[in-house]
Design a protein around this motif. Structure first.
Motif, PDB file in Angstrom:
ATOM      1  N   LEU A  80     -38.898 -15.274   1.421  1.00 32.94           N
ATOM      2  CA  LEU A  80     -37.515 -14.948   1.781  1.00 32.94           C
ATOM      3  C   LEU A  80     -37.026 -13.674   1.113  1.00 32.94           C
ATOM      4  O   LEU A  80     -36.046 -13.061   1.545  1.00 32.94           O
ATOM      5  N   LYS A 110     -42.292 -20.061  -0.195  1.00 31.66           N
ATOM      6  CA  LYS A 110     -41.121 -19.922   0.684  1.00 31.66           C
ATOM      7  C   LYS A 110     -40.060 -19.026   0.048  1.00 31.66           C
ATOM      8  O   LYS A 110     -39.495 -18.141   0.705  1.00 31.66           O
ATOM      9  N   ALA A 111     -39.771 -19.260  -1.228  1.00 33.59           N
ATOM     10  CA  ALA A 111     -38.741 -18.456  -1.890  1.00 33.59           C
ATOM     11  C   ALA A 111     -39.190 -17.003  -1.995  1.00 33.59           C
ATOM     12  O   ALA A 111     -38.381 -16.073  -1.845  1.00 33.59           O
ATOM     13  N   VAL A 149     -38.835 -22.494  -7.178  1.00 34.84           N
ATOM     14  CA  VAL A 149     -37.828 -21.467  -6.906  1.00 34.84           C
ATOM     15  C   VAL A 149     -37.488 -20.720  -8.193  1.00 34.84           C
ATOM     16  O   VAL A 149     -37.356 -19.495  -8.212  1.00 34.84           O
ATOM     17  N   ILE A 159     -45.807 -18.759   4.927  1.00 31.10           N
ATOM     18  CA  ILE A 159     -44.898 -19.890   5.093  1.00 31.10           C
ATOM     19  C   ILE A 159     -45.543 -20.948   5.992  1.00 31.10           C
ATOM     20  O   ILE A 159     -45.427 -22.147   5.770  1.00 31.10           O
ATOM     21  N   GLN A 183     -37.553 -16.679  -9.386  1.00 34.50           N
ATOM     22  CA  GLN A 183     -36.402 -15.986  -9.974  1.00 34.50           C
ATOM     23  C   GLN A 183     -36.755 -15.371 -11.325  1.00 34.50           C
ATOM     24  O   GLN A 183     -36.280 -14.291 -11.682  1.00 34.50           O
ATOM     25  N   THR A 194     -39.551 -28.426  -6.389  1.00 31.39           N
ATOM     26  CA  THR A 194     -38.902 -27.377  -5.604  1.00 31.39           C
ATOM     27  C   THR A 194     -38.052 -26.507  -6.513  1.00 31.39           C
ATOM     28  O   THR A 194     -38.060 -25.271  -6.410  1.00 31.39           O
ATOM     29  N   ARG A 198     -45.442 -24.681  -2.433  1.00 33.46           N
ATOM     30  CA  ARG A 198     -44.604 -24.462  -1.252  1.00 33.46           C
ATOM     31  C   ARG A 198     -43.292 -23.769  -1.609  1.00 33.46           C
ATOM     32  O   ARG A 198     -42.879 -22.819  -0.937  1.00 33.46           O
ATOM     33  N   ALA A 199     -42.638 -24.217  -2.662  1.00 32.67           N
ATOM     34  CA  ALA A 199     -41.354 -23.628  -3.032  1.00 32.67           C
ATOM     35  C   ALA A 199     -41.530 -22.165  -3.424  1.00 32.67           C
ATOM     36  O   ALA A 199     -40.725 -21.301  -3.052  1.00 32.67           O
TER      37      ALA A 199
END
Lengths: 366, 366, 366, 366
Positions: C35, C31-32, C309, C61, C313, C305, C27-28
């Motif tokens: 975005l 979603k990240a 994320v 999402i 990155q 999470t 999920r993280a």
């Protein structure tokens, strides 16, 4: 020809406030219907989803994945609007006939053979009016307060009581550490089932419910008596609808259509009054919406599943205008007309209250 | 002669607000002390228990039965009185010297070789003053807000976050069913650790904390953006100390010595403002004392146990005037003088906040 | 041109045994990534989903709804097959190059710019081999045993320990009521982190882990010593990989590719041996798969999470061949080559073990 | 003179296997008795505590602190010895008359006016024999299996089902992630109530209980049917006493006096057989003693409290030789002679089974 086995298409609607287990009822209906070869249609946002433009969607077994444990309702609900059958004063009103007609046209356009209405007094009142207009409708009772007379138990109640008992457990240690009075306000507008049962299971010392107007003298006497026994803390559980003797029980609600507006009222009042009378530090927690959410307990999951399956069986047997109810011996059908507007309150001489009193629990009415 | 192994008699005191894990710390101290052949004396009702007439009792291993899981403190605490080291404005004040002298006389009369003070900023400030007066004292840090700069983590925090996340889980389903905005107010007067971490773990969409003054425009923009994506509900978590930009952060507390009096304030304000600006139904739940009670999580039970054992080891090593702290590499001693009055707040550029923003979570400061 | 901001398409794969929090990581990431305007593709059934015929699907999402709390992985995993990088003896083997080539062709055909591999030692070993063949891959570490040296903590561990502590709490009351020895067997093949930490948090009296070969004499001495103190029951927690001194630690696993086959072994052996030596009724519970399932704790949800994320990155920064790791100061990248095949075991002189011993807990090695 | 209000002294004994809620019953008895001015005496280690030398102690209200939530029994129990009324084959035997006489002498020496026996079939059988010898005894029914015919529900059952449902929830995600068959073995030697109700509430696909001998063909047909619908995992719950058709149901127990020896048997057999027949990975978890421990659910806490208070009332009314039972309308007294040796099994045509079948759940008997 056996109409029971004809392929049917059933609509499902959820109404009123949120309640743990709504999704579990939907799941049971859809699965039991699918096993008979029937289709299920979900109606969104309460009965409003039947108005033009309709908000509906087919529900498959696959859509039911994970619903047994998920709180809330995937269909959403409406707590106000054209299908509100209750006024702010709790009076019943007739749904506008043009609204009913529009909904019925859409109902027929969808090809629905029956409607399952899952909800509380308001939702079931509409279901009854629909039935009186010839709709093939069956009901599943839902009130988190457990105050519907026609059924021994409504789903969501066991979960709500569990949530309240968990809160009492938490407050117990903090009350004891600080020699405080902790007041927990729970739901229960007209009936104090949550407060009474959670109070018994959570070791409350004082239980205040709408059925028994209380007086602060009696409440403080109990607190002082505990003090004498060396118990410097007290746990109080109070139903949102409880009130001191001499106050008009309903007055507080007179101008509100929404119960939540009142939330927080009586609990804080009780804590302040106790603190001012006894000088003991008193704090209040309002459980509020926490009682309505979360994963249903195993008991509620069973009850929801039984209600859902039973609703499908009622449709198969053409038992329209009726509602699934839990009786002493199992699930049975009762007439909607006999179910709506009949509140079940906590009886003064019942075993629950007598058991609590035998343990020294005060109802503030001594 | 090795003084470390000399038989000692240690006093244990707990102070300040309730916090899950206090009993687990006491248990670890008493058990570890007993294994060294030391005695433990519990001091009741905070430091006041050292005043005349004293309120103390010996604590045996047998008394520790079941304490690992029980919330609260069997020793009680005091949140006001002669040992209050903090004014209502959060300023530090010196404890009256005659009070300290009376306590010290009793301390000596009990034959105590050391004192373990378990508490937050106020309790540790008193401990520091005692140390400056020559008492052999060690500290164990406790703040449910996790805002003590000298330690990476305080006990009770993991339990409080777990409680808040459980609440978010419950509100999630009810928010979704009703297309509502649900606001959860949690503790955090000067630092927003509970709100920020619980918000991340509980899937909040908006996190409001004291560190970042927020504006309602940004909050409502987030709600509307979700609406556009088809998500008709929003979860907001707000720390009790959060405030809109332009308002004096501390003002609200100026006249109160008791944080609880303010509980409920900002959460309700946020819910009302959102409802009035967006027209969406918004409801608030104030978690309040529920965060402080209950069985500690496994993490907190470990941390408490480690802190308690470490306190005994500090006494064995005569590391007085120091406090057990969690660092990156384990438990270590820090000077009380370096620990009190140093608040740790949520850093704007830290990983926690950056992670939340990377997921689209709004801090209302955009 | 800043390639960081170029639109990317990333593949996500989960491998190895089930672990609470896998879905939260997915999920993280999704979603990240979304975005940043990136696409995510889920690869099903472990790396096998990249073989022909591929098993993949886009992840939006919307698909992430509810995943934060749901155990398991929506992508499934594979514990055997062509991508098994570990033999039954724990030896590393090279994945067949034609298999890798076939997967890479499909990877390119999907237009993927990067792959996130979420898994344990085996999964990350394959990720490393892929990286050595030029794949743009990043890793997220997962072992329920928390025995990966390159990261302070892996996700799922806090949940597993919580599950074990809950079990100890349940066994505690039953052991006490019956004056019994209760043995709880938990996971931990080469490292005893679950047993050691759960034992500390759950009040175990004896902790048996692979790192410290134990002898039954010492275990029974502890039980008898408790008897002398009037404590007629004992709680023992044992890691599946623990063994009495003198037995070959690895022998039991030699012929098995599947850890579960061994589950139940040592716990029952310990219970039987204790009963035969002390004459006390002894019972064993094997926690088994219960540790792997269920809703992640708040701590694990945060960690998942943060890892998810961070993986996005790392891709944005082209840090391929690396893995997200938790260090003393936050999440940081470490080389996969430095991470695989490096087991972290419970150190004999570490604070965890010393704390346990200070409380009188026996490791059966005295 | 009203003997009801004469000061009494009552003995309390707990017997048989551990069960959540025993302490809650004891608490209710002691509190309700104290409110009438009666004394309570706890008898330790089952009826054996009445033999010479006696193991008894006075129980005050203060001793009841915290007992509502604590699993187990502070009085301990005995599962073998001179008061074992059941042989390994489940046959009833007469307690030795000299043993009974010795206990009665001590009972009289203690000055007890009545005895409350809390336990299962074995314990209540002894109570009945005591009553037949003239003891003033009342019973409170306890079987975790809920298989006592004389009462709708026994305490501990709701907690056990909750524990099993929590386990199913955990196994669900891991089964789904790995496309596995997960088998959960729960208690239920002669009656499958735990398996049936937990299976319904936990979303099991197959329920195997002692009442319905199953065949592996039917079980595997269900698994394959799910496969066809795209559901690659299956949850099976099996009662310890379930057995394939054609095997002697009781045979497995014939030589054991202790049910626990058998634990683990049928679950593993079912997992192995399914794996060998379908080729699907199958794993088994034996819930075992986890079902017996831990904090009682709110429902059980209420039921225990009601039973305990009712036992005191039965003594006040001299209703000896009787047992408190839950009926459709509340708590009522039934004769011990009508209660012992009457097992209630899951009826084939009952609503529980019919509801499960309506959802497509297989009992392996199709």
């Amino acid at each position: 020809m056996n109409t029971t086995h004809k392929k049917k298409k059933i609509g499902i609607v959820t109404g009123g406030g949120d309640c743990p287990g709504l999704n579990a009822v939907i799941r049971a209906i859809v699965k039991a219907a699918a096993l008979q070869g029937w289709e299920s249609i979900g109606i969104h946002g309460g009965y409003d989803g039947l108005l033009t433009p309709m908000k509906t969607r087919p529900l498959s077994i696959k859509d039911m994945d994970g619903l047994l444990v998920r709180g809330g309702t995937i269909l959403g609900t409406a707590s106000s609007g054209p299908f509100s059958a209750k006024t702010g004063q709790g009076k019943t009103r007739q749904i506008d006939s043009s609204i009913l007609a529009q909904a019925k046209t859409n109902f027929d356009r969808l090809g629905l053979s029956a409607l399952v209405a899952i909800g509380g007094d308001g939702t079931l009142t509409v279901a009854l009016q629909m039935h009186e207009h010839g709709w093939p409708v069956v009901g599943v009772p839902k009130t988190i307060d457990n105050d519907l007379d026609a059924t021994l138990m409504t789903f969501g109640f066991d979960t709500a009581v569990s949530c309240a008992v968990d809160a009492l457990d938490r407050l117990h240690s903090t009350a004891q550490s600080h020699d405080r009075v902790m007041v927990l306000e729970v739901m229960g507008r007209y009936a104090g089932w949550i407060a009474a049962q959670a109070g018994l299971a959570g070791g409350a010392d004082v239980i205040l419910i709408p059925e028994f107007p209380f007086n602060y003298d009696a409440v403080c006497r109990k607190i002082n008596a505990r003090e004498t026994e060396g118990k410097l803390f007290t746990l109080v559980i109070v139903a949102e609808g409880a009130s001191p003797a001499g106050q008009d029980l309903i007055a507080g609600f007179a101008n509100h259509t929404d119960r939540e507006i009142r939330l927080g009222g009586i609990g804080e009042q009780v804590a302040e009054e106790i603190q001012s009378r006894t000088g003991k530090e008193s704090r209040c927690v309002v459980l509020g919406h926490l009682q309505r959410g979360g994963t249903p307990t195993q008991f509620d999951r069973q009850l929801c599943t039984r209600f859902g399956v039973y609703a499908v069986q009622m449709i198969a047997r053409n038992q329209f205008g009726m509602m699934a109810a839990l009786t002493g011996t199992g699930i049975a059908p009762v007439f909607l007309a006999d179910a709506v507007d009949r509140i079940r309150t906590v009886p003064r001489e019942g075993e629950l209250v007598m058991t609590a009193r035998a343990l020294g629990i005060s109802f503030g009415d001594g």
